[in-house]
Design a protein around this motif. Structure first.
Motif, mmCIF file in Angstrom:
data_model
loop_
_atom_site.group_PDB
_atom_site.id
_atom_site.type_symbol
_atom_site.label_atom_id
_atom_site.label_comp_id
_atom_site.label_asym_id
_atom_site.label_seq_id
_atom_site.Cartn_x
_atom_site.Cartn_y
_atom_site.Cartn_z
ATOM 1 N N THR A 420 0.833 -1.189 0.000
ATOM 2 C CA THR A 420 0.000 0.000 0.000
ATOM 3 C C THR A 420 0.873 1.246 0.000
ATOM 4 O OG1 THR A 420 -0.110 0.092 2.414
ATOM 5 C CG2 THR A 420 -1.806 -1.193 1.280
ATOM 6 N N SER A 421 0.239 2.400 -0.188
ATOM 7 C CA SER A 421 0.925 3.703 -0.138
ATOM 8 C C SER A 421 2.181 3.695 -1.006
ATOM 9 C CB SER A 421 1.296 4.056 1.311
ATOM 10 O OG SER A 421 0.161 4.007 2.140
ATOM 11 N N ARG A 422 2.039 3.247 -2.243
ATOM 12 C CA ARG A 422 3.179 3.126 -3.145
ATOM 13 C C ARG A 422 3.688 4.494 -3.595
ATOM 14 N NH1 ARG A 422 1.132 0.191 -7.956
ATOM 15 N NH2 ARG A 422 3.319 -0.131 -8.477
ATOM 16 N N SER A 423 4.986 4.589 -3.757
ATOM 17 C CA SER A 423 5.596 5.833 -4.233
ATOM 18 C C SER A 423 5.351 5.989 -5.727
ATOM 19 C CB SER A 423 7.101 5.824 -3.958
ATOM 20 O OG SER A 423 7.732 4.823 -4.753
ATOM 21 N N GLN A 424 5.494 7.202 -6.230
ATOM 22 C CA GLN A 424 5.349 7.428 -7.662
ATOM 23 C C GLN A 424 6.393 6.657 -8.452
ATOM 24 O OE1 GLN A 424 2.890 8.946 -9.360
ATOM 25 N NE2 GLN A 424 1.899 9.099 -7.352
ATOM 26 N N LYS A 425 7.584 6.514 -7.895
ATOM 27 C CA LYS A 425 8.634 5.746 -8.553
ATOM 28 C C LYS A 425 8.222 4.290 -8.688
ATOM 29 C CE LYS A 425 13.568 4.548 -8.255
ATOM 30 N NZ LYS A 425 13.379 3.086 -8.272
ATOM 31 N N ASP A 426 7.638 3.738 -7.611
ATOM 32 C CA ASP A 426 7.206 2.349 -7.642
ATOM 33 C C ASP A 426 6.062 2.159 -8.644
ATOM 34 O OD1 ASP A 426 7.250 -0.355 -6.751
ATOM 35 O OD2 ASP A 426 5.475 0.033 -5.536
ATOM 36 N N LYS A 427 5.138 3.127 -8.696
ATOM 37 C CA LYS A 427 4.032 3.046 -9.653
ATOM 38 C C LYS A 427 4.547 3.137 -11.080
ATOM 39 C CE LYS A 427 0.631 5.124 -6.556
ATOM 40 N NZ LYS A 427 -0.231 6.313 -6.309
ATOM 41 N N TYR A 428 5.591 3.914 -11.263
ATOM 42 C CA TYR A 428 6.165 4.040 -12.597
ATOM 43 C C TYR A 428 6.770 2.717 -13.054
ATOM 44 C CZ TYR A 428 9.258 5.516 -16.376
ATOM 45 O OH TYR A 428 9.899 5.629 -17.581
ATOM 46 N N GLU A 429 7.381 2.010 -12.118
ATOM 47 C CA GLU A 429 8.072 0.774 -12.465
ATOM 48 C C GLU A 429 7.138 -0.439 -12.522
ATOM 49 O OE1 GLU A 429 11.060 0.535 -9.476
ATOM 50 O OE2 GLU A 429 12.394 1.989 -10.471
ATOM 51 N N LYS A 430 6.029 -0.411 -11.763
ATOM 52 C CA LYS A 430 5.152 -1.578 -11.692
ATOM 53 C C LYS A 430 3.689 -1.149 -11.695
ATOM 54 C CE LYS A 430 8.500 -4.012 -8.749
ATOM 55 N NZ LYS A 430 8.724 -4.620 -7.412
ATOM 56 N N GLU A 431 2.884 -1.889 -12.469
ATOM 57 C CA GLU A 431 1.448 -1.655 -12.509
ATOM 58 C C GLU A 431 0.748 -2.650 -11.578
ATOM 59 O OE1 GLU A 431 -0.357 0.714 -14.255
ATOM 60 O OE2 GLU A 431 1.643 1.547 -14.558
ATOM 61 N N GLU A 432 -0.154 -2.146 -10.745
ATOM 62 C CA GLU A 432 -0.919 -3.012 -9.861
ATOM 63 C C GLU A 432 -2.116 -3.571 -10.640
ATOM 64 O OE1 GLU A 432 -2.701 -3.000 -5.307
ATOM 65 O OE2 GLU A 432 -1.977 -1.142 -6.211
ATOM 66 N N VAL A 433 -2.232 -4.882 -10.682
ATOM 67 C CA VAL A 433 -3.269 -5.504 -11.502
ATOM 68 C C VAL A 433 -4.058 -6.530 -10.709
ATOM 69 C CG1 VAL A 433 -1.982 -5.169 -13.654
ATOM 70 C CG2 VAL A 433 -1.703 -7.295 -12.377
ATOM 71 N N LEU A 434 -5.329 -6.626 -11.058
ATOM 72 C CA LEU A 434 -6.210 -7.636 -10.494
ATOM 73 C C LEU A 434 -6.268 -8.791 -11.483
ATOM 74 C CD1 LEU A 434 -8.337 -8.349 -8.267
ATOM 75 C CD2 LEU A 434 -10.028 -7.260 -9.768
ATOM 76 N N ILE A 435 -6.008 -9.999 -11.011
ATOM 77 C CA ILE A 435 -5.905 -11.147 -11.901
ATOM 78 C C ILE A 435 -6.931 -12.212 -11.537
ATOM 79 C CG2 ILE A 435 -4.387 -12.964 -12.774
ATOM 80 C CD1 ILE A 435 -2.012 -11.273 -12.058
ATOM 81 N N PHE A 436 -7.761 -12.606 -12.526
ATOM 82 C CA PHE A 436 -8.634 -13.760 -12.374
ATOM 83 C C PHE A 436 -7.925 -14.955 -13.003
ATOM 84 C CE2 PHE A 436 -12.410 -11.997 -10.624
ATOM 85 C CZ PHE A 436 -12.433 -10.672 -11.031
ATOM 86 N N LYS A 437 -7.740 -15.998 -12.227
ATOM 87 C CA LYS A 437 -6.984 -17.156 -12.692
ATOM 88 C C LYS A 437 -7.899 -18.360 -12.916
ATOM 89 C CE LYS A 437 -2.694 -15.732 -10.395
ATOM 90 N NZ LYS A 437 -1.586 -16.146 -9.502
ATOM 91 N N GLY A 438 -7.477 -19.207 -13.869
ATOM 92 C CA GLY A 438 -8.225 -20.422 -14.144
ATOM 93 C C GLY A 438 -9.625 -20.143 -14.656
ATOM 94 N N LEU A 439 -9.742 -19.152 -15.535
ATOM 95 C CA LEU A 439 -11.038 -18.805 -16.102
ATOM 96 C C LEU A 439 -11.428 -19.831 -17.162
ATOM 97 C CD1 LEU A 439 -13.074 -16.318 -16.047
ATOM 98 C CD2 LEU A 439 -11.930 -15.617 -18.141
ATOM 99 N N GLU A 479 -5.455 4.332 -1.897
ATOM 100 C CA GLU A 479 -4.045 3.947 -2.052
ATOM 101 C C GLU A 479 -3.446 3.400 -0.762
ATOM 102 O OE1 GLU A 479 -1.597 6.588 -4.875
ATOM 103 O OE2 GLU A 479 -3.014 7.948 -3.906
ATOM 104 N N ASP A 480 -3.974 3.841 0.375
ATOM 105 C CA ASP A 480 -3.404 3.421 1.657
ATOM 106 C C ASP A 480 -4.132 2.223 2.264
ATOM 107 O OD1 ASP A 480 -1.657 5.565 1.429
ATOM 108 O OD2 ASP A 480 -3.000 6.921 2.512
ATOM 109 N N ASP A 481 -5.173 1.735 1.597
ATOM 110 C CA ASP A 481 -5.965 0.651 2.157
ATOM 111 C C ASP A 481 -5.298 -0.702 1.947
ATOM 112 O OD1 ASP A 481 -7.741 2.768 2.443
ATOM 113 O OD2 ASP A 481 -9.471 1.451 2.182
ATOM 114 N N ASP A 482 -5.282 -1.496 3.015
ATOM 115 C CA ASP A 482 -4.716 -2.838 2.927
ATOM 116 C C ASP A 482 -5.651 -3.797 2.194
ATOM 117 O OD1 ASP A 482 -2.395 -2.223 4.468
ATOM 118 O OD2 ASP A 482 -3.626 -2.308 6.281
ATOM 119 N N THR A 483 -6.952 -3.528 2.293
ATOM 120 C CA THR A 483 -7.956 -4.418 1.712
ATOM 121 C C THR A 483 -8.930 -3.611 0.866
ATOM 122 O OG1 THR A 483 -7.811 -5.838 3.658
ATOM 123 C CG2 THR A 483 -9.706 -6.163 2.219
ATOM 124 N N ILE A 484 -9.272 -4.127 -0.303
ATOM 125 C CA ILE A 484 -10.250 -3.468 -1.156
ATOM 126 C C ILE A 484 -11.377 -4.436 -1.507
ATOM 127 C CG2 ILE A 484 -8.621 -1.832 -2.153
ATOM 128 C CD1 ILE A 484 -8.472 -3.624 -4.622
#
Length: 509
Positions: A420-439, A479-484
């Motif tokens: 959580t609370s990711r820096s702009q540098k971290d967001k630039y380097e990595k995209e946070e994605v939601l993944i559905f597996k075994g569809l 951005e600061d939430d542990d759970t969504i």
């Protein structure tokens, strides 16, 4: 939604694989239909199909070329898509950049002059008049798309047929409101640019609806245009922050499964434009044969319609524009990709090997695009959803909700974020994605579902936005939430969808 550029949903197209992992980095109205891209062609796209680790992708082995299968059907194409085999297969030279005295300009298809149209018609007719076995003929150029594992093929040098080295293909700028209709020059009967098998609705000035993978026509022009512009913003900016999002999954030799995870522009508007323009399914094509979406609407036949080339000229233009947006938006530097090869004939009928790395700079290849407005670049939507956080008291965690056998009703679950609370540098380097597996799903049916963050089961799918979660978490203050909280709402065909699990991961640029 409070936005001048709003959209109801974005479409992601699946291929014929019955089980896959779905990465939600987009606002997602997700549907599946047997894809035009993922058919079981019998062209060998590698020299050793059992060697999945060998790379880069070698030149296709056309010696094993056979008949293709039509999309949404087990029926074979009734003619061979295979290009002529070179006399000396082992000594085909590599493509070299041509000497350039003046760049050819690809014009906006809606704005070309009558003089240009006459030249284009003449060049196309001369291609159609060539013997079909001639590699320069219109039929053989069309077969490139049917026979190979890649997409569009440029036949820019048709200018040679009319002795005009400055001639360049037009591009159908469907990313601009004035271009969201079929370009008029392709709708002139009895001309070589006309295709009588297109869906009749393209003749009435109807607007393409990017958020649909059917041939449906919207009657709300203003809404459709603004929706299209917002989808363009998502496909080019929000959901294409890094190469793997824009280009799609890595293509591994001997494994076709990654063809079901294409890039953002490939998903939309590329595919919806194809289907919208193609023949109405079930139409009698003669001899008792019923259409499965010919011409633009089916993989094997798409390039039999002359508008195909202008359509893909704009897809190529999107690539150029995307690279100019900065940040991580740049070409892949993996040498395996750069050195992958394809095989084409030039305007003189001579065979050449072409490396991907030689096709990245259009100006080196001798052409550029005439400038045009890009209105979608300012169409980031303003989101208006639930105020505050969702009460998690009665919402089960993801590991208690999944697996699910049938997505036949809305489901909500909460999921922990790794960071959580990711820096702009971290967001630039990595995209946070939601993944559905075994569809898993029924490939013969249309399937769609909406995915929402911070909403409950009473969500209105026509008013709320669904976006890449990196950007969305910023917009809704989580951005600061542990759970969504995530809500999945089936729209069509949910009873044939099963999902094994879900996760949040980080996609590196």
């Amino acid at each position: 939604m409070a936005s001048s550029c709003s959209i109801n949903s974005m479409c992601l197209s699946l291929g014929e694989q019955s089980s896959k992992t779905l990465v939600i980095t987009t606002p997602s109205s997700f549907f599946a239909k047997p894809s035009r891209r993922s058919q079981n062609f019998h062209v060998s796209c590698n020299n050793n199909a059992n060697n999945a680790s060998a790379s880069p992708i070698p030149i296709p082995n056309l010696k094993s070329c056979g008949k293709a299968t039509k999309s949404m059907s087990t029926e074979k194409v009734d003619y061979s898509c295979c290009p002529p085999t070179p006399d000396d297969w082992n000594n085909i030279p590599y493509y070299k950049f041509p000497p350039i005295s003046k760049l050819r300009k690809r014009s906006v298809a809606q704005d070309v002059t009558e003089e240009y149209i006459a030249k284009y018609q003449l060049a196309t007719q001369r291609m159609k008049d060539l013997d079909e076995k001639d590699p320069r003929s219109f039929m053989q150029q069309a077969n490139i798309h049917c026979a190979y594992c890649n997409g569009a093929y440029k036949f820019e040098n048709l200018g040679k047929l009319i002795d005009d080295p400055t001639f360049a293909l037009p591009y159908w700028n469907w990313d601009n409101p004035k271009g969201m209709r079929l370009p008029p020059m392709f709708d002139r009967e009895t001309t070589p640019l006309y295709d009588a098998r297109r869906n009749p609705h393209v003749r009435s000035g109807t607007i393409i609806e990017f958020s649909s993978s059917t041939d449906e026509v919207s009657t709300d022009v203003k809404k459709t245009v603004t929706n299209n512009l917002t989808l363009m913003y998502r496909s080019m900016i929000t959901n294409a922050a890094c190469p793997l999002q824009f280009f799609g999954a890595r293509y591994v030799l001997g494994n076709n499964n990654n063809m079901d995870d294409p890039g953002t522009i490939e998903n939309s508007p590329h595919t919806p434009v194809h289907i919208w323009t193609g023949t109405v399914e079930g139409t009698d094509l003669g001899d008792g044969k019923l259409s499965v979406g010919e011409d633009m609407g089916n993989f094997y036949s798409a390039s039999l319609d002359p508008v195909f080339y202008s359509h893909h000229a704009n897809v190529d233009r999107m690539w150029n524009i995307w690279k100019g947006l900065g940040g991580k938006k740049k070409d892949i530097t993996d040498t395996d990709w750069l050195n992958s090869e394809f095989f084409f004939y030039d305007e003189n009928g001579n065979p050449y090997r072409v490396r991907v790395g030689d096709c990245l700079d259009t100006k080196k290849m001798g052409y550029d695009y005439a400038p045009a407005d890009i209105p979608w670049i300012n169409c980031r939507p303003t989101r208006k959803g639930r105020e505050g956080k969702v009460d998690l008291t009665n919402i089960e965690p993801a590991n208690k909700v999944f697996p699910i056998v049938n997505l036949n009703k809305p489901i909500s679950f909460c999921i922990n974020r790794p960071t959580t609370s990711r820096s702009q540098k971290d967001k630039y380097e990595k995209e946070e994605v939601l993944i559905f597996k075994g569809l898993k799903y029924d490939t013969s049916k249309y399937i769609s579902f909406d995915v929402f963050l911070n909403e409950d089961e009473d969500v209105n799918t026509n008013e709320l936005d669904k976006l890449d979660i990196t950007e969305l978490l910023e917009d809704i203050g989580l951005e600061d939430d542990d759970t969504i909280t995530v809500t999945v709402v089936p729209k069509k065909g949910g009873d044939v969808i099963s999902i094994q699990s879900v996760a949040i991961e980080f996609l590196e640029g």
